[in-house]
Write a protein that holds these residues in place. Structure first.
Motif, PDB file in Angstrom:
ATOM      1  N   ALA A   3      34.041  30.693  37.300  1.00 25.45           N
ATOM      2  CA  ALA A   3      34.953  31.579  36.589  1.00 25.45           C
ATOM      3  C   ALA A   3      34.866  32.964  37.228  1.00 25.45           C
ATOM      4  CB  ALA A   3      34.573  31.653  35.118  1.00 25.45           C
ATOM      5  N   ILE A   4      36.006  33.478  37.665  1.00 20.23           N
ATOM      6  CA  ILE A   4      36.098  34.826  38.214  1.00 20.23           C
ATOM      7  C   ILE A   4      36.350  35.758  37.041  1.00 20.23           C
ATOM      8  CG2 ILE A   4      37.435  36.375  39.690  1.00 20.23           C
ATOM      9  CD1 ILE A   4      35.732  34.328  41.249  1.00 20.23           C
ATOM     10  N   ASP A   5      35.615  36.878  37.008  1.00 24.15           N
ATOM     11  CA  ASP A   5      35.734  37.772  35.867  1.00 24.15           C
ATOM     12  C   ASP A   5      35.729  39.228  36.319  1.00 24.15           C
ATOM     13  OD1 ASP A   5      35.844  38.604  33.194  1.00 24.15           O
ATOM     14  OD2 ASP A   5      33.664  38.591  32.985  1.00 24.15           O
ATOM     15  N   ASN A   6      36.597  40.003  35.713  1.00 25.05           N
ATOM     16  CA  ASN A   6      36.652  41.446  35.898  1.00 25.05           C
ATOM     17  C   ASN A   6      36.705  42.071  34.509  1.00 25.05           C
ATOM     18  OD1 ASN A   6      36.867  41.760  38.872  1.00 25.05           O
ATOM     19  ND2 ASN A   6      38.647  40.462  38.556  1.00 25.05           N
ATOM     20  N   PRO A   7      35.532  42.222  33.868  1.00 23.79           N
ATOM     21  CA  PRO A   7      35.494  42.700  32.484  1.00 23.79           C
ATOM     22  C   PRO A   7      36.127  44.082  32.325  1.00 23.79           C
ATOM     23  CG  PRO A   7      33.307  42.022  33.236  1.00 23.79           C
ATOM     24  CD  PRO A   7      34.207  41.998  34.423  1.00 23.79           C
ATOM     25  N   SER A   8      36.706  44.304  31.173  1.00 22.32           N
ATOM     26  CA  SER A   8      37.340  45.597  30.892  1.00 22.32           C
ATOM     27  C   SER A   8      36.313  46.697  30.639  1.00 22.32           C
ATOM     28  CB  SER A   8      38.275  45.467  29.692  1.00 22.32           C
ATOM     29  OG  SER A   8      37.530  45.080  28.549  1.00 22.32           O
TER      30      SER A   8
ATOM     31  N   SER B 262      36.442  40.596  43.322  1.00 28.13           N
ATOM     32  CA  SER B 262      36.225  40.472  41.878  1.00 28.13           C
ATOM     33  C   SER B 262      34.809  40.929  41.569  1.00 28.13           C
ATOM     34  CB  SER B 262      36.414  39.020  41.438  1.00 28.13           C
ATOM     35  OG  SER B 262      37.763  38.624  41.643  1.00 28.13           O
ATOM     36  N   HIS B 263      34.582  41.376  40.342  1.00 31.97           N
ATOM     37  CA  HIS B 263      33.252  41.845  39.967  1.00 31.97           C
ATOM     38  C   HIS B 263      32.248  40.709  39.823  1.00 31.97           C
ATOM     39  CE1 HIS B 263      33.885  46.100  39.491  1.00 31.97           C
ATOM     40  NE2 HIS B 263      34.918  45.920  38.683  1.00 31.97           N
ATOM     41  N   VAL B 264      32.663  39.597  39.222  1.00 32.98           N
ATOM     42  CA  VAL B 264      31.722  38.525  38.886  1.00 32.98           C
ATOM     43  C   VAL B 264      32.312  37.161  39.228  1.00 32.98           C
ATOM     44  CG1 VAL B 264      30.448  37.402  37.006  1.00 32.98           C
ATOM     45  CG2 VAL B 264      30.779  39.887  36.967  1.00 32.98           C
TER      46      VAL B 264
ATOM     47  N   HIS C 291      31.039  33.508  38.133  1.00 30.24           N
ATOM     48  CA  HIS C 291      30.063  32.788  37.325  1.00 30.24           C
ATOM     49  C   HIS C 291      30.124  31.300  37.674  1.00 30.24           C
ATOM     50  CE1 HIS C 291      28.614  31.562  33.053  1.00 30.24           C
ATOM     51  NE2 HIS C 291      27.692  31.394  33.957  1.00 30.24           N
TER      52      HIS C 291
ATOM     53  N   ASP D   9      42.642  35.575  43.120  1.00 29.23           N
ATOM     54  CA  ASP D   9      41.275  35.471  42.603  1.00 29.23           C
ATOM     55  C   ASP D   9      40.240  35.615  43.720  1.00 29.23           C
ATOM     56  OD1 ASP D   9      42.163  35.083  39.997  1.00 29.23           O
ATOM     57  OD2 ASP D   9      42.219  32.912  40.216  1.00 29.23           O
TER      58      ASP D   9
ATOM     59  N   THR E 285      33.600  37.668  44.818  1.00 26.53           N
ATOM     60  CA  THR E 285      32.824  38.898  44.829  1.00 26.53           C
ATOM     61  C   THR E 285      32.585  39.275  46.285  1.00 26.53           C
ATOM     62  OG1 THR E 285      30.698  37.740  44.764  1.00 26.53           O
ATOM     63  CG2 THR E 285      31.712  38.321  42.638  1.00 26.53           C
TER      64      THR E 285
END
Length: 132
Positions: free
Chosen positions: A4-9, A19-21, A23, A102, A105
């Motif tokens: 899962a690619i994630d860019n938290p707010s 991307s930041h993360v 997982h 997507d 990182t």
């Protein structure tokens, strides 16, 4: 989905090139050694040409991934070492062809030199391919 690619707010937004993360929840991981633009003759392809060297490096990574049933879609991290950060845009234009959405990182740093005097960049990746 295993990755899962994630860019938290809760943190500043990325510029869209990374991307930041990433997982990874299960399955194998591939760690590729840093690749430089060696041609099949064992020599650096086109000394001084960042675009061409970037194309060769990405092709080598693509072939290494394929040998293990993976593609660029499975890449979760990219580390790039360049000898001249002012030329990173040339590399980025090539790299973006391989990560159209997507993006993984990423870390990019300038180094004083690489192990071969004609190498302009070295790229290593971590991938999370499907379980075989």
């Amino acid at each position: 989905m295993r990755v899962a690619i994630d860019n938290p707010s809760t943190v500043p937004a990325t510029n869209g090139f990374y991307s930041h993360v990433a997982h990874v929840t299960a399955g194998p991981l591939l760690f590729l050694s840093g690749q430089v633009a060696f041609g099949d003759d064992g020599e650096i392809d086109r000394p001084g040409d960042m675009t061409r060297q970037s194309e060769v490096v990405m092709s080598l990574i693509e072939r290494l991934l394929a040998a293990h049933g993976a593609t660029f879609a499975d890449v979760v991290n990219v580390r790039t070492f360049v000898t001249d950060l002012s030329r990173v845009r040339e590399y980025g234009e090539v790299r973006n062809r391989y990560f159209p959405k997507d993006p993984p990182t990423s870390t990019t740093v300038e180094v004083s030199k690489l192990f071969h005097p004609d190498a302009l960049l070295e790229v290593e990746v971590v991938a999370a391919p499907p379980a075989s």
